[in-house]
Design a protein around this motif. Structure first.
Motif, PDB file in Angstrom:
ATOM      1  N   TYR A 167      -8.060  -0.097  -4.424  1.00 49.88           N
ATOM      2  CA  TYR A 167      -8.875   0.807  -5.476  1.00 49.88           C
ATOM      3  C   TYR A 167      -9.405   2.227  -4.897  1.00 49.88           C
ATOM      4  CZ  TYR A 167      -9.072  -3.921  -7.185  1.00 49.88           C
ATOM      5  OH  TYR A 167      -8.848  -5.187  -7.370  1.00 49.88           O
ATOM      6  N   ALA A 168      -9.460   2.063  -3.356  1.00 51.35           N
ATOM      7  CA  ALA A 168      -9.913   3.254  -2.605  1.00 51.35           C
ATOM      8  C   ALA A 168      -8.720   4.274  -2.741  1.00 51.35           C
ATOM      9  CB  ALA A 168     -10.385   3.096  -1.529  1.00 51.35           C
ATOM     10  N   ILE A 169      -7.694   3.634  -2.502  1.00 48.39           N
ATOM     11  CA  ILE A 169      -6.547   4.612  -2.454  1.00 48.39           C
ATOM     12  C   ILE A 169      -6.224   5.131  -3.919  1.00 48.39           C
ATOM     13  CG2 ILE A 169      -3.894   4.532  -2.444  1.00 48.39           C
ATOM     14  CD1 ILE A 169      -4.089   2.063  -0.685  1.00 48.39           C
ATOM     15  N   GLY A 170      -6.493   4.352  -5.012  1.00 45.50           N
ATOM     16  CA  GLY A 170      -6.263   5.111  -6.382  1.00 45.50           C
ATOM     17  C   GLY A 170      -7.404   6.264  -6.451  1.00 45.50           C
ATOM     18  N   TYR A 213       0.927  -1.252   0.024  1.00 47.19           N
ATOM     19  CA  TYR A 213      -0.067   0.019   0.129  1.00 47.19           C
ATOM     20  C   TYR A 213       0.925   1.401   0.014  1.00 47.19           C
ATOM     21  CZ  TYR A 213      -4.132  -2.691   0.865  1.00 47.19           C
ATOM     22  OH  TYR A 213      -5.352  -3.664   0.826  1.00 47.19           O
ATOM     23  N   LYS A 214       2.024   1.164   0.749  1.00 48.16           N
ATOM     24  CA  LYS A 214       2.785   2.469   0.702  1.00 48.16           C
ATOM     25  C   LYS A 214       3.472   2.662  -0.744  1.00 48.16           C
ATOM     26  CE  LYS A 214       7.204   4.318   2.381  1.00 48.16           C
ATOM     27  NZ  LYS A 214       7.389   5.026   1.001  1.00 48.16           N
ATOM     28  N   GLY A 215       3.872   1.619  -1.256  1.00 47.23           N
ATOM     29  CA  GLY A 215       4.172   1.761  -2.572  1.00 47.23           C
ATOM     30  C   GLY A 215       3.123   2.308  -3.774  1.00 47.23           C
ATOM     31  N   ALA A 216       1.868   1.657  -3.569  1.00 45.23           N
ATOM     32  CA  ALA A 216       0.859   2.289  -4.300  1.00 45.23           C
ATOM     33  C   ALA A 216       0.636   3.949  -4.163  1.00 45.23           C
ATOM     34  CB  ALA A 216      -0.597   1.556  -4.309  1.00 45.23           C
ATOM     35  N   ILE A 217       0.581   4.293  -2.669  1.00 43.15           N
ATOM     36  CA  ILE A 217       0.472   5.600  -2.344  1.00 43.15           C
ATOM     37  C   ILE A 217       1.431   6.550  -3.062  1.00 43.15           C
ATOM     38  CG2 ILE A 217       0.592   6.858  -0.439  1.00 43.15           C
ATOM     39  CD1 ILE A 217      -1.054   4.764   1.049  1.00 43.15           C
ATOM     40  N   ASP A 218       2.732   6.090  -2.795  1.00 43.36           N
ATOM     41  CA  ASP A 218       3.774   6.711  -3.411  1.00 43.36           C
ATOM     42  C   ASP A 218       3.689   6.859  -4.943  1.00 43.36           C
ATOM     43  OD1 ASP A 218       4.927   6.849  -0.959  1.00 43.36           O
ATOM     44  OD2 ASP A 218       6.652   5.221  -1.329  1.00 43.36           O
ATOM     45  N   ILE A 219       3.137   6.072  -5.567  1.00 37.63           N
ATOM     46  CA  ILE A 219       2.964   5.639  -7.079  1.00 37.63           C
ATOM     47  C   ILE A 219       1.841   6.984  -7.404  1.00 37.63           C
ATOM     48  CG2 ILE A 219       2.371   4.694  -9.218  1.00 37.63           C
ATOM     49  CD1 ILE A 219       3.943   2.326  -8.082  1.00 37.63           C
ATOM     50  N   TYR A 220       0.657   6.714  -6.708  1.00 41.84           N
ATOM     51  CA  TYR A 220      -0.472   7.204  -7.121  1.00 41.84           C
ATOM     52  C   TYR A 220      -0.755   8.692  -6.785  1.00 41.84           C
ATOM     53  CZ  TYR A 220      -2.814   2.541  -7.478  1.00 41.84           C
ATOM     54  OH  TYR A 220      -3.106   1.303  -8.038  1.00 41.84           O
ATOM     55  N   THR A 221       0.028   9.145  -5.770  1.00 44.77           N
ATOM     56  CA  THR A 221       0.232  10.541  -5.366  1.00 44.77           C
ATOM     57  C   THR A 221       1.343  11.295  -5.739  1.00 44.77           C
ATOM     58  OG1 THR A 221       1.389  10.078  -3.052  1.00 44.77           O
ATOM     59  CG2 THR A 221      -1.058   9.998  -3.012  1.00 44.77           C
ATOM     60  N   LYS A 222       2.203  10.705  -6.775  1.00 44.19           N
ATOM     61  CA  LYS A 222       3.392  11.547  -7.266  1.00 44.19           C
ATOM     62  C   LYS A 222       3.156  12.767  -7.783  1.00 44.19           C
ATOM     63  CE  LYS A 222       7.234  10.513 -10.254  1.00 44.19           C
ATOM     64  NZ  LYS A 222       7.785   9.562 -11.514  1.00 44.19           N
ATOM     65  N   GLY A 224      -6.923  14.156  -4.711  1.00 40.81           N
ATOM     66  CA  GLY A 224      -6.089  14.926  -3.950  1.00 40.81           C
ATOM     67  C   GLY A 224      -5.950  14.628  -2.728  1.00 40.81           C
ATOM     68  N   VAL A 225      -6.425  13.820  -2.202  1.00 38.41           N
ATOM     69  CA  VAL A 225      -6.005  13.130  -0.540  1.00 38.41           C
ATOM     70  C   VAL A 225      -4.728  12.816  -0.427  1.00 38.41           C
ATOM     71  CG1 VAL A 225      -6.744  11.582   1.094  1.00 38.41           C
ATOM     72  CG2 VAL A 225      -8.545  12.023  -0.429  1.00 38.41           C
ATOM     73  N   PRO A 226      -4.016  13.797   0.483  1.00 38.42           N
ATOM     74  CA  PRO A 226      -2.546  13.800   1.041  1.00 38.42           C
ATOM     75  C   PRO A 226      -2.138  12.295   1.104  1.00 38.42           C
ATOM     76  CG  PRO A 226      -3.767  15.625   1.955  1.00 38.42           C
ATOM     77  CD  PRO A 226      -4.715  14.640   1.557  1.00 38.42           C
ATOM     78  N   ALA A 227      -0.902  11.846   0.741  1.00 39.47           N
ATOM     79  CA  ALA A 227      -0.181  10.652   1.094  1.00 39.47           C
ATOM     80  C   ALA A 227      -0.280  10.603   2.658  1.00 39.47           C
ATOM     81  CB  ALA A 227       0.965  10.739   0.459  1.00 39.47           C
ATOM     82  N   ALA A 228       0.047  11.347   3.365  1.00 38.02           N
ATOM     83  CA  ALA A 228      -0.243  11.211   4.756  1.00 38.02           C
ATOM     84  C   ALA A 228      -1.600  10.566   5.235  1.00 38.02           C
ATOM     85  CB  ALA A 228       0.360  12.232   5.475  1.00 38.02           C
ATOM     86  N   GLU A 229      -2.540  11.247   4.526  1.00 35.40           N
ATOM     87  CA  GLU A 229      -3.744  10.725   4.970  1.00 35.40           C
ATOM     88  C   GLU A 229      -4.077   9.220   4.389  1.00 35.40           C
ATOM     89  OE1 GLU A 229      -8.445  12.128   4.407  1.00 35.40           O
ATOM     90  OE2 GLU A 229      -6.705  13.692   4.302  1.00 35.40           O
ATOM     91  N   LEU A 230      -3.683   8.992   3.397  1.00 36.89           N
ATOM     92  CA  LEU A 230      -3.826   7.508   2.644  1.00 36.89           C
ATOM     93  C   LEU A 230      -3.263   6.706   3.512  1.00 36.89           C
ATOM     94  CD1 LEU A 230      -3.631   8.592  -1.077  1.00 36.89           C
ATOM     95  CD2 LEU A 230      -5.858   8.025   0.045  1.00 36.89           C
ATOM     96  N   ARG A 231      -1.766   6.936   4.047  1.00 37.99           N
ATOM     97  CA  ARG A 231      -1.358   6.098   4.879  1.00 37.99           C
ATOM     98  C   ARG A 231      -1.985   5.749   5.974  1.00 37.99           C
ATOM     99  NH1 ARG A 231       3.132   8.174   2.149  1.00 37.99           N
ATOM    100  NH2 ARG A 231       3.483   9.986   3.505  1.00 37.99           N
ATOM    101  N   THR A 232      -2.348   6.562   6.745  1.00 39.33           N
ATOM    102  CA  THR A 232      -3.267   6.399   7.807  1.00 39.33           C
ATOM    103  C   THR A 232      -4.282   5.521   7.665  1.00 39.33           C
ATOM    104  OG1 THR A 232      -2.545   8.601   8.548  1.00 39.33           O
ATOM    105  CG2 THR A 232      -4.682   7.659   9.794  1.00 39.33           C
ATOM    106  N   PHE A 233      -5.239   5.954   6.478  1.00 39.45           N
ATOM    107  CA  PHE A 233      -6.302   4.929   6.190  1.00 39.45           C
ATOM    108  C   PHE A 233      -5.799   3.287   5.843  1.00 39.45           C
ATOM    109  CE2 PHE A 233      -8.503   3.195   2.116  1.00 39.45           C
ATOM    110  CZ  PHE A 233      -9.628   2.990   2.692  1.00 39.45           C
TER     111      PHE A 233
END
Length: 175
Positions: free
Chosen positions: A147-150, A73-82, A156-165
């Motif tokens: 998919y929710a992360i994507g 999930y961290k990897g996906a977040i890093d790619i998706y919020t680049k 525009g949800v910040p990466a930090a919020e996605l990591r918390t999620f």
């Protein structure tokens, strides 16, 4: 081409933009892929294959499944919020929009989503989690979170919020 499709979507991506991204002239692009839809599907399948390979590599690791999911999930977040454009997931961002009028795009996207869930299922099957819920049921949940992360990244949800999620969801999937 991935970036053109992610930025513009399938319908708005021009053949000139796609040709430039591919480093081919328009006739060569047509000769290689047939039409824009097939070019998009080829791009989608290539991204899907690379994603499944990365998922398998992470999910087959030696650490507990909770840590493996966290890394995935961290990897996906890093790619998706680049930056600069928070591309999100190409399936979520573009294929879902086009599938009603382009059934071949919908079919290709569904195949990729199924392969994502199979990768999750293999990861859960190799873990020491209880047998219920089944690896397939856990894989469905894990895929839904991906998919929710994507979606949320694209909005525009910040990466930090996605990591918390995701940190809050991993225990739910793994209990």
């Amino acid at each position: 081409m991935r970036d053109v499709f992610l930025t513009k979507g399938f319908a708005a991506a021009s053949l000139d933009e796609l040709s430039a991204a591919a480093g081919l002239n328009r006739p060569s692009l047509y000769a290689a892929f047939g039409d824009k839809e097939q070019l998009y599907i080829s791009t989608l399948k290539h991204i899907g294959q690379k994603s499944v390979e990365a998922m398998d590599a992470i999910l087959s690791g030696p650490e507990p499944i909770e840590q493996r999911l966290g890394r995935l999930y961290k990897g996906a977040i890093d790619i998706y919020t680049k930056p600069p454009n928070r591309p999100g997931c190409i399936i979520v961002a573009t294929a879902t929009v086009e599938s009603p009028s382009h059934p071949r795009i919908g079919a290709a996207a569904n195949e990729i989503l199924a392969s994502f869930e199979k990768a999750f299922e293999r990861g859960f099957a190799s873990s020491d989690l209880k047998p219920a819920p089944s690896p397939a049921e856990r894989a469905s949940m894990a895929g839904a979170i991906l998919y929710a992360i994507g979606i949320r990244a694209r909005l525009g949800v910040p990466a930090a919020e996605l990591r918390t999620f995701t940190k809050s969801m991993i225990p739910v999937i793994c209990r």
